[in-house]
Structures are given as C-alpha cells and as structure tokens.
Design a protein around this motif. Structure first.
Motif, mmCIF file in Angstrom:
data_model
loop_
_atom_site.group_PDB
_atom_site.id
_atom_site.type_symbol
_atom_site.label_atom_id
_atom_site.label_comp_id
_atom_site.label_asym_id
_atom_site.label_seq_id
_atom_site.Cartn_x
_atom_site.Cartn_y
_atom_site.Cartn_z
ATOM 1 N N SER A 2 -90.237 33.752 0.963
ATOM 2 C CA SER A 2 -91.005 34.997 0.911
ATOM 3 C C SER A 2 -90.073 36.210 0.850
ATOM 4 C CB SER A 2 -91.911 35.115 2.134
ATOM 5 O OG SER A 2 -91.135 35.393 3.295
ATOM 6 N N GLU A 3 -90.644 37.324 0.454
ATOM 7 C CA GLU A 3 -89.860 38.564 0.392
ATOM 8 C C GLU A 3 -89.349 38.954 1.777
ATOM 9 O OE1 GLU A 3 -90.716 43.139 -0.934
ATOM 10 O OE2 GLU A 3 -91.736 41.557 -2.036
ATOM 11 N N PHE A 4 -90.189 38.748 2.801
ATOM 12 C CA PHE A 4 -89.768 39.035 4.176
ATOM 13 C C PHE A 4 -88.586 38.150 4.573
ATOM 14 C CE2 PHE A 4 -89.769 37.877 8.652
ATOM 15 C CZ PHE A 4 -89.601 39.115 9.248
ATOM 16 N N ALA A 5 -88.705 36.861 4.281
ATOM 17 C CA ALA A 5 -87.639 35.930 4.660
ATOM 18 C C ALA A 5 -86.327 36.283 3.965
ATOM 19 C CB ALA A 5 -88.053 34.501 4.332
ATOM 20 N N GLN A 6 -86.404 36.678 2.700
ATOM 21 C CA GLN A 6 -85.197 37.072 1.974
ATOM 22 C C GLN A 6 -84.577 38.321 2.594
ATOM 23 O OE1 GLN A 6 -86.613 37.490 -2.039
ATOM 24 N NE2 GLN A 6 -86.361 35.315 -2.503
ATOM 25 N N ALA A 7 -85.411 39.311 2.930
ATOM 26 C CA ALA A 7 -84.897 40.538 3.535
ATOM 27 C C ALA A 7 -84.299 40.256 4.915
ATOM 28 C CB ALA A 7 -86.005 41.580 3.639
ATOM 29 N N ALA A 8 -84.957 39.403 5.688
ATOM 30 C CA ALA A 8 -84.457 39.062 7.021
ATOM 31 C C ALA A 8 -83.123 38.330 6.931
ATOM 32 C CB ALA A 8 -85.484 38.218 7.770
ATOM 33 N N ALA A 9 -83.009 37.434 5.976
ATOM 34 C CA ALA A 9 -81.744 36.702 5.803
ATOM 35 C C ALA A 9 -80.615 37.652 5.417
ATOM 36 C CB ALA A 9 -81.908 35.613 4.750
ATOM 37 N N ARG A 10 -80.906 38.607 4.521
ATOM 38 C CA ARG A 10 -79.884 39.591 4.145
ATOM 39 C C ARG A 10 -79.470 40.424 5.347
ATOM 40 N NH1 ARG A 10 -83.012 40.355 -0.294
ATOM 41 N NH2 ARG A 10 -83.974 42.195 0.611
ATOM 42 N N LEU A 11 -80.449 40.899 6.117
ATOM 43 C CA LEU A 11 -80.148 41.727 7.277
ATOM 44 C C LEU A 11 -79.377 40.944 8.332
ATOM 45 C CD1 LEU A 11 -80.431 44.528 8.484
ATOM 46 C CD2 LEU A 11 -82.669 43.863 9.367
ATOM 47 N N ALA A 12 -79.728 39.689 8.531
ATOM 48 C CA ALA A 12 -78.997 38.851 9.495
ATOM 49 C C ALA A 12 -77.551 38.682 9.051
ATOM 50 C CB ALA A 12 -79.678 37.489 9.636
ATOM 51 N N GLY A 13 -77.350 38.472 7.757
ATOM 52 C CA GLY A 13 -75.992 38.339 7.235
ATOM 53 C C GLY A 13 -75.192 39.622 7.401
ATOM 54 N N GLN A 14 -75.831 40.754 7.132
ATOM 55 C CA GLN A 14 -75.145 42.043 7.290
ATOM 56 C C GLN A 14 -74.802 42.299 8.748
ATOM 57 O OE1 GLN A 14 -78.050 44.553 5.449
ATOM 58 N NE2 GLN A 14 -77.268 44.181 3.390
ATOM 59 N N ALA A 15 -75.716 41.969 9.653
ATOM 60 C CA ALA A 15 -75.434 42.149 11.081
ATOM 61 C C ALA A 15 -74.271 41.261 11.509
ATOM 62 C CB ALA A 15 -76.681 41.847 11.919
ATOM 63 N N GLY A 16 -74.170 40.092 10.922
ATOM 64 C CA GLY A 16 -73.055 39.201 11.233
ATOM 65 C C GLY A 16 -71.731 39.776 10.774
ATOM 66 N N VAL A 25 -77.976 35.724 18.017
ATOM 67 C CA VAL A 25 -77.940 37.084 18.576
ATOM 68 C C VAL A 25 -78.847 38.002 17.757
ATOM 69 C CG1 VAL A 25 -76.468 39.088 19.012
ATOM 70 C CG2 VAL A 25 -75.651 36.801 19.577
ATOM 71 N N PHE A 26 -78.790 37.878 16.426
ATOM 72 C CA PHE A 26 -79.641 38.700 15.571
ATOM 73 C C PHE A 26 -81.112 38.489 15.901
ATOM 74 C CE2 PHE A 26 -82.320 39.020 11.779
ATOM 75 C CZ PHE A 26 -82.126 40.352 11.444
ATOM 76 N N TRP A 27 -81.539 37.235 15.976
ATOM 77 C CA TRP A 27 -82.960 36.963 16.194
ATOM 78 C C TRP A 27 -83.399 37.286 17.621
ATOM 79 C CZ3 TRP A 27 -85.934 37.099 12.299
ATOM 80 C CH2 TRP A 27 -85.476 36.689 11.056
ATOM 81 N N SER A 35 -81.323 49.087 15.471
ATOM 82 C CA SER A 35 -81.387 50.471 14.989
ATOM 83 C C SER A 35 -80.337 51.347 15.662
ATOM 84 C CB SER A 35 -82.784 51.037 15.247
ATOM 85 O OG SER A 35 -82.841 52.395 14.938
ATOM 86 N N THR A 36 -80.137 51.168 16.949
ATOM 87 C CA THR A 36 -79.146 51.959 17.670
ATOM 88 C C THR A 36 -77.744 51.719 17.110
ATOM 89 O OG1 THR A 36 -80.476 51.965 19.686
ATOM 90 C CG2 THR A 36 -78.126 52.378 19.953
ATOM 91 N N LEU A 37 -77.411 50.471 16.837
ATOM 92 C CA LEU A 37 -76.100 50.165 16.278
ATOM 93 C C LEU A 37 -75.939 50.738 14.872
ATOM 94 C CD1 LEU A 37 -75.562 46.475 17.413
ATOM 95 C CD2 LEU A 37 -74.390 48.508 18.244
ATOM 96 N N VAL A 38 -76.980 50.621 14.061
ATOM 97 C CA VAL A 38 -76.912 51.138 12.694
ATOM 98 C C VAL A 38 -76.771 52.657 12.708
ATOM 99 C CG1 VAL A 38 -78.216 51.421 10.539
ATOM 100 C CG2 VAL A 38 -78.126 49.184 11.672
ATOM 101 N N ARG A 39 -77.541 53.333 13.572
ATOM 102 C CA ARG A 39 -77.443 54.797 13.656
ATOM 103 C C ARG A 39 -76.071 55.228 14.154
ATOM 104 N NH1 ARG A 39 -81.216 57.049 17.311
ATOM 105 N NH2 ARG A 39 -81.542 54.994 18.159
ATOM 106 N N ALA A 40 -75.512 54.505 15.120
ATOM 107 C CA ALA A 40 -74.180 54.842 15.631
ATOM 108 C C ALA A 40 -73.130 54.655 14.538
ATOM 109 C CB ALA A 40 -73.848 53.984 16.849
ATOM 110 N N LEU A 41 -73.255 53.589 13.771
ATOM 111 C CA LEU A 41 -72.324 53.330 12.682
ATOM 112 C C LEU A 41 -72.428 54.409 11.603
ATOM 113 C CD1 LEU A 41 -70.253 51.249 11.640
ATOM 114 C CD2 LEU A 41 -72.136 50.157 10.434
#
Length: 64
Positions: A2-16, A25-27, A35-41
C-alpha cells in the motif's frame, strides 16, 4: 504494498540513516518524538518541557 506501507518503510529507513534508529525503535516512537528530532535537525527551535510536562514524565517514568 500500500501507499502507506511504502511511505512508512521510507520513513523508517530515513530514521535509521539519520538518527541511527533500528526498525523496533522507529515503530515504538511516537509521532511527536520523531517530529521533535526532525524539527531539531532542521534548525527549528524546540521549546523545552514546562514544569507540568516534567512532572508527568517523572510520574510516568520514576527513577526508583
């Protein structure tokens, strides 16, 4: 996949890559934590927790 699953997999990879997070840890993270980490970055100012938030954290996660 699904589109959600693809987006979640990409985001999990980026967080890694960016934060060193494992998939577990991501899940386990909340959207606010990510969001706090992304905003700080991104250089956005992240306000420190106020007294009430600190009290809630201390109650939820006691030291002893």
């Amino acid at each position: 996949m699904s589109e959600f699953a693809q987006a979640a997999a990409r985001l999990a990879g980026q967080a890694g890559v960016v934060f060193g997070w494992t998939p577990d840890v991501f899940w386990a993270a909340t959207p606010d934590e990510l969001s706090t980490l992304v905003r700080a970055l991104a250089g956005d100012e992240v306000a420190p927790p106020d007294r009430a938030a600190i009290a809630r954290m201390m109650e939820t996660f006691p030291d002893g």
